[in-house]
Design a protein around this motif. Structure first.
Motif, PDB file in Angstrom:
ATOM      1  N   GLU A   1       0.850  -4.391   5.574  1.00 39.89           N
ATOM      2  CA  GLU A   1       1.633  -5.410   6.259  1.00 39.89           C
ATOM      3  C   GLU A   1       1.604  -5.266   7.766  1.00 39.89           C
ATOM      4  O   GLU A   1       1.621  -6.256   8.476  1.00 39.89           O
ATOM      5  N   ALA A   2       1.590  -4.043   8.264  1.00 38.13           N
ATOM      6  CA  ALA A   2       1.622  -3.816   9.710  1.00 38.13           C
ATOM      7  C   ALA A   2       0.947  -2.482  10.012  1.00 38.13           C
ATOM      8  O   ALA A   2       0.866  -1.612   9.148  1.00 38.13           O
ATOM      9  N   ASP A   3       0.460  -2.354  11.242  1.00 37.01           N
ATOM     10  CA  ASP A   3      -0.083  -1.067  11.671  1.00 37.01           C
ATOM     11  C   ASP A   3       1.029  -0.024  11.554  1.00 37.01           C
ATOM     12  O   ASP A   3       2.152  -0.249  12.006  1.00 37.01           O
ATOM     13  N   ARG A   4       0.714   1.110  10.949  1.00 32.42           N
ATOM     14  CA  ARG A   4       1.689   2.177  10.742  1.00 32.42           C
ATOM     15  C   ARG A   4       2.022   2.892  12.037  1.00 32.42           C
ATOM     16  O   ARG A   4       1.192   3.007  12.919  1.00 32.42           O
TER      17      ARG A   4
ATOM     18  N   GLU B   1      -0.274  14.668  12.699  1.00 30.41           N
ATOM     19  CA  GLU B   1      -0.478  15.415  11.468  1.00 30.41           C
ATOM     20  C   GLU B   1      -0.873  14.479  10.321  1.00 30.41           C
ATOM     21  O   GLU B   1      -1.730  14.815   9.512  1.00 30.41           O
ATOM     22  N   GLU B   2      -0.215  13.317  10.241  1.00 30.69           N
ATOM     23  CA  GLU B   2      -0.559  12.339   9.205  1.00 30.69           C
ATOM     24  C   GLU B   2      -1.990  11.835   9.375  1.00 30.69           C
ATOM     25  O   GLU B   2      -2.720  11.697   8.384  1.00 30.69           O
ATOM     26  N   ALA B   3      -2.389  11.552  10.611  1.00 28.08           N
ATOM     27  CA  ALA B   3      -3.754  11.063  10.854  1.00 28.08           C
ATOM     28  C   ALA B   3      -4.775  12.086  10.375  1.00 28.08           C
ATOM     29  O   ALA B   3      -5.774  11.735   9.732  1.00 28.08           O
ATOM     30  N   LEU B   4      -4.515  13.364  10.643  1.00 29.17           N
ATOM     31  CA  LEU B   4      -5.447  14.405  10.193  1.00 29.17           C
ATOM     32  C   LEU B   4      -5.417  14.552   8.675  1.00 29.17           C
ATOM     33  O   LEU B   4      -6.464  14.737   8.041  1.00 29.17           O
ATOM     34  N   ALA B   5      -4.235  14.460   8.072  1.00 23.39           N
ATOM     35  CA  ALA B   5      -4.139  14.556   6.613  1.00 23.39           C
ATOM     36  C   ALA B   5      -4.832  13.361   5.949  1.00 23.39           C
ATOM     37  O   ALA B   5      -5.545  13.524   4.952  1.00 23.39           O
TER      38      ALA B   5
ATOM     39  N   SER C   1      -9.697   3.627  11.268  1.00 24.50           N
ATOM     40  CA  SER C   1      -8.640   2.672  10.905  1.00 24.50           C
ATOM     41  C   SER C   1      -7.751   3.249   9.812  1.00 24.50           C
ATOM     42  O   SER C   1      -6.517   3.128   9.857  1.00 24.50           O
ATOM     43  N   MET C   2      -8.366   3.861   8.802  1.00 21.48           N
ATOM     44  CA  MET C   2      -7.614   4.474   7.712  1.00 21.48           C
ATOM     45  C   MET C   2      -6.778   5.648   8.225  1.00 21.48           C
ATOM     46  O   MET C   2      -5.589   5.780   7.897  1.00 21.48           O
ATOM     47  N   ALA C   3      -7.366   6.502   9.048  1.00 17.07           N
ATOM     48  CA  ALA C   3      -6.640   7.672   9.564  1.00 17.07           C
ATOM     49  C   ALA C   3      -5.418   7.241  10.378  1.00 17.07           C
ATOM     50  O   ALA C   3      -4.359   7.862  10.283  1.00 17.07           O
ATOM     51  N   TRP C   4      -5.569   6.189  11.149  1.00 19.15           N
ATOM     52  CA  TRP C   4      -4.467   5.695  11.969  1.00 19.15           C
ATOM     53  C   TRP C   4      -3.469   4.856  11.164  1.00 19.15           C
ATOM     54  O   TRP C   4      -2.357   4.620  11.617  1.00 19.15           O
ATOM     55  N   GLY C   5      -3.867   4.344   9.999  1.00 20.28           N
ATOM     56  CA  GLY C   5      -2.977   3.508   9.195  1.00 20.28           C
ATOM     57  C   GLY C   5      -2.918   2.069   9.680  1.00 20.28           C
ATOM     58  O   GLY C   5      -1.861   1.441   9.653  1.00 20.28           O
ATOM     59  N   LEU C   6      -4.066   1.528  10.104  1.00 21.77           N
ATOM     60  CA  LEU C   6      -4.111   0.153  10.605  1.00 21.77           C
ATOM     61  C   LEU C   6      -4.019  -0.860   9.466  1.00 21.77           C
ATOM     62  O   LEU C   6      -4.259  -0.529   8.304  1.00 21.77           O
ATOM     63  N   THR C   7      -3.705  -2.099   9.807  1.00 21.36           N
ATOM     64  CA  THR C   7      -3.554  -3.146   8.799  1.00 21.36           C
ATOM     65  C   THR C   7      -4.853  -3.419   8.060  1.00 21.36           C
ATOM     66  O   THR C   7      -4.830  -3.837   6.908  1.00 21.36           O
ATOM     67  N   HIS C   8      -5.983  -3.208   8.730  1.00 21.29           N
ATOM     68  CA  HIS C   8      -7.289  -3.455   8.116  1.00 21.29           C
ATOM     69  C   HIS C   8      -8.344  -2.636   8.841  1.00 21.29           C
ATOM     70  O   HIS C   8      -8.073  -2.044   9.884  1.00 21.29           O
ATOM     71  N   SER C   9      -9.534  -2.637   8.297  1.00 16.15           N
ATOM     72  CA  SER C   9     -10.652  -1.912   8.917  1.00 16.15           C
ATOM     73  C   SER C   9     -11.116  -2.661  10.158  1.00 16.15           C
ATOM     74  O   SER C   9     -11.601  -3.780  10.070  1.00 16.15           O
ATOM     75  N   ARG C  10     -10.961  -2.046  11.274  1.00 11.89           N
ATOM     76  CA  ARG C  10     -11.431  -2.617  12.538  1.00 11.89           C
ATOM     77  C   ARG C  10     -12.896  -2.244  12.741  1.00 11.89           C
ATOM     78  O   ARG C  10     -13.453  -1.463  11.995  1.00 11.89           O
TER      79      ARG C  10
END
Length: 172
Positions: free
Chosen positions: A37-40, A45-49, A83-92
């Protein structure tokens, strides 16, 4: 840049390289696999995990494929990985990652930031040296079928990349 690095970087070239004025027009959204729904708001630590989850699963590289896990569904190329590591709304794409990040001084790189060019993106993990010239990065890079890796870049390779910080990262 070494021949090996150039080949790996070119393998990550996104299908759409023209700068995009608005995120709604981002071609990455069309091949995003799934969206949130939105960029996280994401901690370092979450980005690395999150990035480690693809290393552990040995997700194969492809600009046309998607991978879904507990973090969502993202395109399995270099910019999809960031994009996944950052938690974005979609693949940029490598170009449109700049729409959700700010350029920072190289010396200010922290875990979870990114190093980008118009043809490749990698997640910064740490410095390998006290001079802060050789970064350790995690990257999803070709050829098709190759798994993401964590590796040290040379100073020469790193100098060809622009450091970016995701606008919703926490832990500074």
């Amino acid at each position: 840049m070494s021949t090996r690095t150039l080949i790996a970087a070119l393998a990550c070239t996104a299908a759409f390289q023209a700068p995009i004025a608005h995120a709604a027009d981002d071609p990455g959204a069309l091949i995003a696999c799934g969206t949130t729904e939105a960029d996280r708001v994401t901690s370092r630590e979450e980005a690395l995990a999150r990035s480690q989850s693809w290393l552990d699963a040995r997700v194969p590289y492809s600009q046309q494929a998607c991978y879904r896990n507990e973090h969502g569904s993202y395109r399995t190329d270099c910019s999809g990985y960031v994009s996944m590591a950052w938690g974005l709304t979609h693949s940029r794409t490598t170009t449109t990652l700049r729409e959700v990040a700010a350029e920072i001084p190289r010396a200010d790189l922290r875990p979870g930031d990114a190093l980008t060019t118009s043809y490749h993106a990698a997640l910064f993990v740490r410095w390998a040296d006290d001079a802060k010239s050789e970064p350790v990065v995690r990257e999803q890079t070709g050829p098709d079928g190759a798994a993401p890796v964590e590796r040290k870049w040379t100073a020469q390779t790193a100098n060809a990349y622009t450091p970016l910080r995701y606008y919703r990262v926490t832990g500074d």
